[in-house]
Design a protein around this motif. Structure first.
Motif, PDB file in Angstrom:
ATOM      1  N   ARG A  63       0.865  -1.273   0.009  1.00  0.00           N
ATOM      2  CA  ARG A  63       0.088  -0.031  -0.067  1.00  0.00           C
ATOM      3  C   ARG A  63       0.933   1.354  -0.187  1.00  0.00           C
ATOM      4  NH1 ARG A  63      -4.984   0.131  -1.637  1.00  0.00           N
ATOM      5  NH2 ARG A  63      -5.135   2.173  -0.658  1.00  0.00           N
ATOM      6  N   SER A  64       1.832   1.218   0.868  1.00  0.00           N
ATOM      7  CA  SER A  64       2.559   2.494   0.876  1.00  0.00           C
ATOM      8  C   SER A  64       3.242   2.759  -0.269  1.00  0.00           C
ATOM      9  CB  SER A  64       3.966   2.316   1.994  1.00  0.00           C
ATOM     10  OG  SER A  64       4.634   1.542   1.691  1.00  0.00           O
ATOM     11  N   GLU A  65       3.725   1.717  -1.029  1.00  0.00           N
ATOM     12  CA  GLU A  65       4.667   1.972  -2.405  1.00  0.00           C
ATOM     13  C   GLU A  65       3.922   2.264  -3.584  1.00  0.00           C
ATOM     14  OE1 GLU A  65       9.115  -0.079  -1.611  1.00  0.00           O
ATOM     15  OE2 GLU A  65       7.518  -1.322  -2.678  1.00  0.00           O
ATOM     16  N   MET A  66       2.646   1.688  -3.358  1.00  0.00           N
ATOM     17  CA  MET A  66       1.622   1.649  -4.497  1.00  0.00           C
ATOM     18  C   MET A  66       0.779   2.960  -4.473  1.00  0.00           C
ATOM     19  SD  MET A  66       2.684  -0.583  -6.759  1.00  0.00           S
ATOM     20  CE  MET A  66       1.436  -0.696  -7.753  1.00  0.00           C
ATOM     21  N   VAL A  67       0.208   3.346  -3.349  1.00  0.00           N
ATOM     22  CA  VAL A  67      -0.679   4.332  -3.099  1.00  0.00           C
ATOM     23  C   VAL A  67       0.279   5.477  -2.560  1.00  0.00           C
ATOM     24  CG1 VAL A  67      -2.964   5.006  -1.931  1.00  0.00           C
ATOM     25  CG2 VAL A  67      -2.526   2.651  -2.954  1.00  0.00           C
ATOM     26  N   GLY A  68       0.996   5.356  -1.863  1.00  0.00           N
ATOM     27  CA  GLY A  68       1.834   6.466  -1.159  1.00  0.00           C
ATOM     28  C   GLY A  68       1.617   6.758   0.117  1.00  0.00           C
ATOM     29  N   GLU A  69       2.362   7.719   0.786  1.00  0.00           N
ATOM     30  CA  GLU A  69       2.000   7.886   2.375  1.00  0.00           C
ATOM     31  C   GLU A  69       2.152   9.392   2.356  1.00  0.00           C
ATOM     32  OE1 GLU A  69       5.383   5.779   3.990  1.00  0.00           O
ATOM     33  OE2 GLU A  69       4.027   4.047   4.540  1.00  0.00           O
ATOM     34  N   ASP A  70       1.282  10.092   3.317  1.00  0.00           N
ATOM     35  CA  ASP A  70       1.391  11.544   3.510  1.00  0.00           C
ATOM     36  C   ASP A  70       1.303  12.278   2.273  1.00  0.00           C
ATOM     37  OD1 ASP A  70       1.296  10.867   6.206  1.00  0.00           O
ATOM     38  OD2 ASP A  70       3.465  10.892   6.197  1.00  0.00           O
ATOM     39  N   ILE A  72       3.759  12.045  -0.275  1.00  0.00           N
ATOM     40  CA  ILE A  72       4.334  11.484  -1.025  1.00  0.00           C
ATOM     41  C   ILE A  72       3.680  10.603  -2.083  1.00  0.00           C
ATOM     42  CG2 ILE A  72       6.351   9.927  -1.339  1.00  0.00           C
ATOM     43  CD1 ILE A  72       7.423  10.702   1.235  1.00  0.00           C
ATOM     44  N   PRO A  73       3.618  10.789  -3.365  1.00  0.00           N
ATOM     45  CA  PRO A  73       2.614   9.824  -4.193  1.00  0.00           C
ATOM     46  C   PRO A  73       3.433   8.651  -4.126  1.00  0.00           C
ATOM     47  CG  PRO A  73       3.990  11.337  -5.408  1.00  0.00           C
ATOM     48  CD  PRO A  73       4.173  11.877  -3.965  1.00  0.00           C
ATOM     49  N   GLY A  74       2.584   7.698  -4.544  1.00  0.00           N
ATOM     50  CA  GLY A  74       2.861   6.221  -4.848  1.00  0.00           C
ATOM     51  C   GLY A  74       2.949   6.036  -6.241  1.00  0.00           C
ATOM     52  N   TYR A  75       3.415   4.584  -6.643  1.00  0.00           N
ATOM     53  CA  TYR A  75       3.639   4.163  -7.899  1.00  0.00           C
ATOM     54  C   TYR A  75       2.253   4.305  -8.752  1.00  0.00           C
ATOM     55  CZ  TYR A  75       4.887   1.401 -11.916  1.00  0.00           C
ATOM     56  OH  TYR A  75       5.175   0.586 -13.212  1.00  0.00           O
ATOM     57  N   PHE A  76       1.144   4.296  -7.956  1.00  0.00           N
ATOM     58  CA  PHE A  76      -0.191   4.089  -8.751  1.00  0.00           C
ATOM     59  C   PHE A  76      -0.284   5.454  -9.681  1.00  0.00           C
ATOM     60  CE2 PHE A  76      -4.644   5.736  -8.903  1.00  0.00           C
ATOM     61  CZ  PHE A  76      -5.160   4.601  -9.760  1.00  0.00           C
ATOM     62  N   SER A  77      -0.181   6.464  -9.398  1.00  0.00           N
ATOM     63  CA  SER A  77      -0.455   7.841  -9.902  1.00  0.00           C
ATOM     64  C   SER A  77       0.569   7.894 -10.965  1.00  0.00           C
ATOM     65  CB  SER A  77      -0.444   9.062  -8.922  1.00  0.00           C
ATOM     66  OG  SER A  77       0.858   9.054  -8.187  1.00  0.00           O
ATOM     67  N   ARG A  78       2.013   7.433 -10.630  1.00  0.00           N
ATOM     68  CA  ARG A  78       2.872   7.700 -11.813  1.00  0.00           C
ATOM     69  C   ARG A  78       2.600   6.619 -12.723  1.00  0.00           C
ATOM     70  NH1 ARG A  78       6.283   7.303  -7.133  1.00  0.00           N
ATOM     71  NH2 ARG A  78       7.295   5.451  -7.751  1.00  0.00           N
ATOM     72  N   TYR A  79       2.345   5.538 -12.486  1.00  0.00           N
ATOM     73  CA  TYR A  79       1.867   4.500 -13.341  1.00  0.00           C
ATOM     74  C   TYR A  79       0.888   4.945 -14.472  1.00  0.00           C
ATOM     75  CZ  TYR A  79      -0.387  -0.039 -15.000  1.00  0.00           C
ATOM     76  OH  TYR A  79      -1.090  -0.813 -15.761  1.00  0.00           O
ATOM     77  N   ILE A  80      -0.280   5.463 -13.979  1.00  0.00           N
ATOM     78  CA  ILE A  80      -1.424   6.172 -14.727  1.00  0.00           C
ATOM     79  C   ILE A  80      -0.883   7.173 -15.817  1.00  0.00           C
ATOM     80  CG2 ILE A  80      -3.523   7.031 -14.878  1.00  0.00           C
ATOM     81  CD1 ILE A  80      -3.669   4.195 -13.869  1.00  0.00           C
ATOM     82  N   LEU A  81      -0.408   8.286 -15.044  1.00  0.00           N
ATOM     83  CA  LEU A  81       0.430   9.121 -15.958  1.00  0.00           C
ATOM     84  C   LEU A  81       1.180   8.821 -17.120  1.00  0.00           C
ATOM     85  CD1 LEU A  81       0.404  12.424 -15.973  1.00  0.00           C
ATOM     86  CD2 LEU A  81       2.303  12.360 -14.411  1.00  0.00           C
ATOM     87  N   TYR A 133      -9.400 -11.853 -19.401  1.00  0.00           N
ATOM     88  CA  TYR A 133      -9.753 -11.424 -18.078  1.00  0.00           C
ATOM     89  C   TYR A 133      -8.611 -11.169 -17.428  1.00  0.00           C
ATOM     90  CZ  TYR A 133     -14.030 -13.876 -19.199  1.00  0.00           C
ATOM     91  OH  TYR A 133     -15.251 -14.509 -19.736  1.00  0.00           O
ATOM     92  N   GLY A 134      -8.839 -10.229 -16.434  1.00  0.00           N
ATOM     93  CA  GLY A 134      -7.660  -9.737 -15.416  1.00  0.00           C
ATOM     94  C   GLY A 134      -7.979  -9.689 -13.934  1.00  0.00           C
ATOM     95  N   LEU A 135      -7.111 -10.156 -13.106  1.00  0.00           N
ATOM     96  CA  LEU A 135      -7.070 -10.205 -11.744  1.00  0.00           C
ATOM     97  C   LEU A 135      -5.961  -8.930 -11.143  1.00  0.00           C
ATOM     98  CD1 LEU A 135      -8.909 -11.919  -9.835  1.00  0.00           C
ATOM     99  CD2 LEU A 135      -6.840 -13.332  -9.627  1.00  0.00           C
ATOM    100  N   GLU A 136      -6.401  -8.254 -10.345  1.00  0.00           N
ATOM    101  CA  GLU A 136      -5.730  -7.324  -9.752  1.00  0.00           C
ATOM    102  C   GLU A 136      -6.038  -7.174  -8.225  1.00  0.00           C
ATOM    103  OE1 GLU A 136      -3.151  -4.366  -8.623  1.00  0.00           O
ATOM    104  OE2 GLU A 136      -2.889  -5.538 -10.660  1.00  0.00           O
ATOM    105  N   LEU A 137      -4.616  -6.929  -7.589  1.00  0.00           N
ATOM    106  CA  LEU A 137      -4.984  -6.672  -6.133  1.00  0.00           C
ATOM    107  C   LEU A 137      -5.291  -5.441  -5.685  1.00  0.00           C
ATOM    108  CD1 LEU A 137      -4.289  -8.078  -3.311  1.00  0.00           C
ATOM    109  CD2 LEU A 137      -1.727  -7.245  -3.609  1.00  0.00           C
ATOM    110  N   LEU A 138      -4.869  -4.332  -6.210  1.00  0.00           N
ATOM    111  CA  LEU A 138      -4.985  -2.923  -6.028  1.00  0.00           C
ATOM    112  C   LEU A 138      -6.276  -2.431  -6.452  1.00  0.00           C
ATOM    113  CD1 LEU A 138      -3.363  -0.658  -4.359  1.00  0.00           C
ATOM    114  CD2 LEU A 138      -2.860   0.009  -6.707  1.00  0.00           C
ATOM    115  N   SER A 139      -7.120  -1.975  -5.464  1.00  0.00           N
ATOM    116  CA  SER A 139      -8.482  -1.778  -5.913  1.00  0.00           C
ATOM    117  C   SER A 139      -8.517  -0.322  -6.780  1.00  0.00           C
ATOM    118  CB  SER A 139      -9.362  -1.356  -4.519  1.00  0.00           C
ATOM    119  OG  SER A 139      -8.711  -0.362  -3.810  1.00  0.00           O
TER     120      SER A 139
END
Length: 236
Positions: A63-70, A72-81, A133-139
């Protein structure tokens, strides 16, 4: 004997047998900043974090590396952008990957993308005529795939659970940058085998630990806290 060797020797009894071969003899490879230790099996050469963090800690890392903390953005937003800014480059990559898969499976068919992220590869596969079909852990990824890429086929789920598919369902299963994240990859591969048709294809893309020969401890894959195994071509 230096201090790191002493730490390794003192915690040797805490290590679990090698995930691949069951051997109990390891060599220390790299100490992370969070005090976890990466070791190499002296029998099959598989590298991994041993002992593994407990499951709650692993979810926290993710969660901390994908979504971020405080702030600090995580990988999720960088991935989409990144995929929005470099749409043509990523599309070329996905088509290239699918073209290679189709050289083994020219009739196409059914494809399961595990750890499918926001669904960009799967979207490309569907556009090429695959049933996917796809299966993904991050909501957050699942929501983006369903709402922005029109992919209701992407579902929330984890390989830690039973795969929600009938046996012998898929012609192809893909795992792009996933196997290094799994707590017990061998058990997960057994689950994948059950939902794959006889003669089906499993496609795995993962960092090659042999690259660490050149960069040593600075190899980027060692630094990612949610990476737990490190494969060479031989150990994979």
């Amino acid at each position: 004997m230096n201090s790191k060797d002493k730490v390794f020797q003192s915690t040797q009894s805490q290590r679990t047998p090698c995930e691949c071969c069951g051997n109990n003899r390891f060599s220390p490879i790299h100490y992370r900043k969070d005090n976890t230790l990466i070791v190499r099996c002296e029998h099959c050469q598989l590298e991994g974090v041993n002992p593994l963090p407990d499951p709650v800690a692993m979810k926290s890392f993710y969660r901390s590396e994908m979504v971020g903390e405080d702030s600090i953005p995580g990988y999720f937003s960088r991935y989409i952008l990144e995929r929005q800014k470099r749409e043509r480059s990523f599309s070329k990559l996905y088509h290239s990957q699918l073209k290679q898969i189709e050289s083994f499976k020219p009739g196409k068919g059914s494809l399961l993308d595990l750890g499918c992220g926001a669904g960009y590869f799967l979207r490309c596969a569907l556009d090429r005529g695959w049933k996917g079909y796809g299966l993904e852990l991050l909501s957050e990824y699942v929501q983006h795939a369903q709402e922005n890429l029109s992919l209701p086929q992407v579902k929330l789920g984890s390989l830690d659970d039973s795969l929600p598919f009938e046996p012998r369902t898929f012609d192809v299963v893909t795992m792009w940058d996933l196997i290094e994240h799994l707590r017990h990859p061998l058990a997960c591969l057994e689950k994948i085998n059950r939902v794959t048709k006889p003669g089906g294809l499993l496609v795995i893309w993962t960092p090659n630990v042999k690259n660490s020969v050149f960069t040593k401890e600075r190899w980027l894959s060692y630094a990612v806290k949610q990476h737990f195994y490190f494969f060479s071509r031989d150990s994979l």
